[in-house]
Design a protein around this motif. Structure first.
Motif, PDB file in Angstrom:
ATOM      1  N   THR A 214      12.488  18.600 -30.117  1.00  0.00           N
ATOM      2  CA  THR A 214      13.747  17.867 -29.920  1.00  0.00           C
ATOM      3  C   THR A 214      14.419  18.349 -28.641  1.00  0.00           C
ATOM      4  O   THR A 214      14.613  19.548 -28.450  1.00  0.00           O
ATOM      5  N   ARG A 215      14.730  17.387 -27.753  1.00  0.00           N
ATOM      6  CA  ARG A 215      15.393  17.719 -26.490  1.00  0.00           C
ATOM      7  C   ARG A 215      16.840  17.268 -26.548  1.00  0.00           C
ATOM      8  O   ARG A 215      17.128  16.169 -27.020  1.00  0.00           O
ATOM      9  N   LYS A 216      17.701  18.127 -26.025  1.00  0.00           N
ATOM     10  CA  LYS A 216      19.136  17.836 -26.081  1.00  0.00           C
ATOM     11  C   LYS A 216      19.460  16.476 -25.451  1.00  0.00           C
ATOM     12  O   LYS A 216      20.260  15.719 -25.986  1.00  0.00           O
ATOM     13  N   ASP A 217      18.825  16.160 -24.315  1.00  0.00           N
ATOM     14  CA  ASP A 217      19.194  14.919 -23.614  1.00  0.00           C
ATOM     15  C   ASP A 217      18.757  13.669 -24.385  1.00  0.00           C
ATOM     16  O   ASP A 217      19.270  12.587 -24.128  1.00  0.00           O
ATOM     17  N   GLU A 218      17.844  13.781 -25.341  1.00  0.00           N
ATOM     18  CA  GLU A 218      17.404  12.600 -26.098  1.00  0.00           C
ATOM     19  C   GLU A 218      18.120  12.463 -27.443  1.00  0.00           C
ATOM     20  O   GLU A 218      18.125  11.397 -28.051  1.00  0.00           O
ATOM     21  N   LEU A 219      18.680  13.572 -27.905  1.00  0.00           N
ATOM     22  CA  LEU A 219      19.139  13.638 -29.291  1.00  0.00           C
ATOM     23  C   LEU A 219      20.304  12.702 -29.580  1.00  0.00           C
ATOM     24  O   LEU A 219      20.237  11.856 -30.484  1.00  0.00           O
ATOM     25  N   GLU A 220      21.376  12.831 -28.807  1.00  0.00           N
ATOM     26  CA  GLU A 220      22.562  12.020 -29.095  1.00  0.00           C
ATOM     27  C   GLU A 220      22.272  10.538 -28.870  1.00  0.00           C
ATOM     28  O   GLU A 220      22.785   9.677 -29.591  1.00  0.00           O
ATOM     29  N   ALA A 221      21.401  10.244 -27.896  1.00  0.00           N
ATOM     30  CA  ALA A 221      21.028   8.846 -27.642  1.00  0.00           C
ATOM     31  C   ALA A 221      20.321   8.254 -28.869  1.00  0.00           C
ATOM     32  O   ALA A 221      20.503   7.074 -29.195  1.00  0.00           O
ATOM     33  N   ALA A 222      19.545   9.061 -29.566  1.00  0.00           N
ATOM     34  CA  ALA A 222      18.834   8.566 -30.758  1.00  0.00           C
ATOM     35  C   ALA A 222      19.828   8.171 -31.852  1.00  0.00           C
ATOM     36  O   ALA A 222      19.658   7.138 -32.516  1.00  0.00           O
ATOM     37  N   PHE A 223      20.876   8.964 -32.028  1.00  0.00           N
ATOM     38  CA  PHE A 223      21.905   8.623 -33.029  1.00  0.00           C
ATOM     39  C   PHE A 223      22.603   7.319 -32.638  1.00  0.00           C
ATOM     40  O   PHE A 223      22.874   6.472 -33.479  1.00  0.00           O
ATOM     41  N   LYS A 224      22.894   7.182 -31.346  1.00  0.00           N
ATOM     42  CA  LYS A 224      23.600   5.972 -30.884  1.00  0.00           C
ATOM     43  C   LYS A 224      22.692   4.756 -31.051  1.00  0.00           C
ATOM     44  O   LYS A 224      23.118   3.713 -31.538  1.00  0.00           O
ATOM     45  N   GLU A 225      21.435   4.918 -30.659  1.00  0.00           N
ATOM     46  CA  GLU A 225      20.509   3.780 -30.800  1.00  0.00           C
ATOM     47  C   GLU A 225      20.346   3.375 -32.259  1.00  0.00           C
ATOM     48  O   GLU A 225      20.174   2.203 -32.584  1.00  0.00           O
ATOM     49  N   ALA A 226      20.414   4.351 -33.152  1.00  0.00           N
ATOM     50  CA  ALA A 226      20.262   4.051 -34.588  1.00  0.00           C
ATOM     51  C   ALA A 226      21.542   3.443 -35.168  1.00  0.00           C
ATOM     52  O   ALA A 226      21.563   3.054 -36.336  1.00  0.00           O
ATOM     53  N   GLY A 227      22.615   3.387 -34.372  1.00  0.00           N
ATOM     54  CA  GLY A 227      23.827   2.694 -34.815  1.00  0.00           C
ATOM     55  C   GLY A 227      24.892   3.590 -35.418  1.00  0.00           C
ATOM     56  O   GLY A 227      25.740   3.109 -36.173  1.00  0.00           O
ATOM     57  N   TYR A 228      24.882   4.866 -35.099  1.00  0.00           N
ATOM     58  CA  TYR A 228      25.916   5.786 -35.604  1.00  0.00           C
ATOM     59  C   TYR A 228      26.954   6.065 -34.516  1.00  0.00           C
ATOM     60  O   TYR A 228      26.669   5.945 -33.322  1.00  0.00           O
ATOM     61  N   GLU A 229      28.122   6.501 -34.982  1.00  0.00           N
ATOM     62  CA  GLU A 229      29.146   7.021 -34.067  1.00  0.00           C
ATOM     63  C   GLU A 229      29.117   8.539 -34.177  1.00  0.00           C
ATOM     64  O   GLU A 229      29.136   9.073 -35.294  1.00  0.00           O
ATOM     65  N   ILE A 230      29.053   9.201 -33.038  1.00  0.00           N
ATOM     66  CA  ILE A 230      28.998  10.674 -33.082  1.00  0.00           C
ATOM     67  C   ILE A 230      30.417  11.234 -33.144  1.00  0.00           C
ATOM     68  O   ILE A 230      31.249  10.954 -32.283  1.00  0.00           O
ATOM     69  N   GLU A 231      30.664  11.989 -34.191  1.00  0.00           N
ATOM     70  CA  GLU A 231      31.989  12.591 -34.407  1.00  0.00           C
ATOM     71  C   GLU A 231      32.066  13.947 -33.704  1.00  0.00           C
ATOM     72  O   GLU A 231      33.074  14.323 -33.156  1.00  0.00           O
ATOM     73  N   LYS A 232      30.948  14.671 -33.751  1.00  0.00           N
ATOM     74  CA  LYS A 232      30.956  16.035 -33.209  1.00  0.00           C
ATOM     75  C   LYS A 232      29.516  16.434 -32.885  1.00  0.00           C
ATOM     76  O   LYS A 232      28.602  16.105 -33.645  1.00  0.00           O
ATOM     77  N   ALA A 233      29.327  17.132 -31.775  1.00  0.00           N
ATOM     78  CA  ALA A 233      28.005  17.677 -31.443  1.00  0.00           C
ATOM     79  C   ALA A 233      28.199  19.122 -31.005  1.00  0.00           C
ATOM     80  O   ALA A 233      29.023  19.394 -30.123  1.00  0.00           O
ATOM     81  N   VAL A 234      27.485  20.022 -31.648  1.00  0.00           N
ATOM     82  CA  VAL A 234      27.620  21.453 -31.330  1.00  0.00           C
ATOM     83  C   VAL A 234      26.237  21.977 -30.948  1.00  0.00           C
ATOM     84  O   VAL A 234      25.256  21.718 -31.654  1.00  0.00           O
TER      85      VAL A 234
END
Ligand SMILES: C[S@@+](CC[C@H](N)C(=O)[O-])C[C@H]1O[C@@H](n2cnc3c(N)ncnc32)[C@H](O)[C@@H]1O
Length: 261
Positions: A214-234
């Motif tokens: 898992t790469r940091k630069d791909e991770l949040e994009a995967a959540f967004k593509e799956a249709g989620y809103e990111i509340e917090k990322a640590v």
């Protein structure tokens, strides 16, 4: 290290719940002290100041572990836990039934009581968690309904720790699992994923298991593509690199996402 992708059959044949516990979690010897602190601290905050609570928490791919449920049991009425492997579900059932052969989580339970300012009551804490866990189900992340043939009511919160890097071969497959999880979560409900970055393998007993890197630069994009809103990322670096031979991850992540209303 280049480890070929670990098949489901290898998990079934070679993953030992007790070796996993000994290697990673046993008090004073397991290599995951830093990881456990990361999870316990973040989940403590999420379930107190973070205000995440509700009727049902669905715990996905617990392995033989319960550490990540100790704060959750204060704010959910019902916990459904799960794992792909029978040997892990057996270990969970043993702990729930206080079987003499159960894994000993006392040190972690005491640590959570300390975080919550209630160190002397660790036995009550264990009982509280036992009373909240209503089911231990089989799950398979690669099925469109991961609990097939069981159909679950959507939950207020889905929690998964260190799991999806096992069944997913790449970020596309990871994103697909996130999409399938949406049917398991109520509108506005929470998805909490805690895991590791940049790993290629982990070791259990005498066996190596592959890890999706898992790469940091791909991770949040995967959540967004799956249709989620990111509340917090640590994100936090791995400081203790003494046992890179057992697992070669470089950092920890925690993504708190929400399924839109
Ligand atoms: C590294 S262990 C993590 C265990 C535990 N969640 C923890 O925090 O220590 C990886 C877990 O993934 C599970 N697993 C393997 N294949 C799976 C699949 N297809 N679906 C769901 N879980 C799977 C294994 O049974 C194992 O419990």
């Amino acid at each position: 290290m280049e480890i070929p992708f670990t098949s489901q059959q290898t998990y079934i044949d070679d993953f030992s719940a007790s070796d996993y516990f000994k290697t990673y979690y046993v008090d004073g010897e397991g290599i995951l002290g830093e990881w456990t602190n990361f999870v316990l601290q973040n989940l403590h905050e999420t379930f107190t100041a973070g205000g995440v609570k509700g009727d049902t928490l669905l715990d996905f791919g617990a392995g033989p572990t319960i550490y990540h449920l100790l704060s959750a049991c204060e704010v959910f009425d019902k916990i459904i836990t799960s794992d792909f492997l029978e040997q892990n579900r057996d270990a969970l059932q043993k702990w729930l039934k206080k079987d003499p052969g159960a894994l000993d989580w006392t040190a972690v339970i005491k640590a959570v009581c300390e975080l919550e300012g209630n160190r002397e009551n660790w036995e009550k804490k264990a009982e509280k968690l036992r009373s909240k866990v209503k089911e231990v189900l089989k799950c398979d992340a690669l099925k469109s309904n991961p609990f097939e043939p069981v159909v679950l009511q959507p939950a207020d919160c889905l929690l998964t720790c260190l799991c999806l890097e096992a069944p997913c071969e790449d970020i596309k497959s990871f994103c697909n699992v996130l999409k399938n999880f949406k049917a398991l979560i109520k509108p506005g409900g929470h998805l909490l994923i805690l895991s590791i970055l940049d790993a290629t393998f982990y070791y259990v007993g005498k066996k190596y298991f592959s890890s999706m890197t898992t790469r940091k630069d791909e991770l949040e994009a995967a959540f967004k593509e799956a249709g989620y809103e990111i509340e917090k990322a640590v994100y936090a670096p791995r400081n203790d690199t003494s046992r890179m031979d057992i697992c070669d991850y470089k950092a920890y992540y925690y993504i708190h996402a929400r399924k839109p209303e």
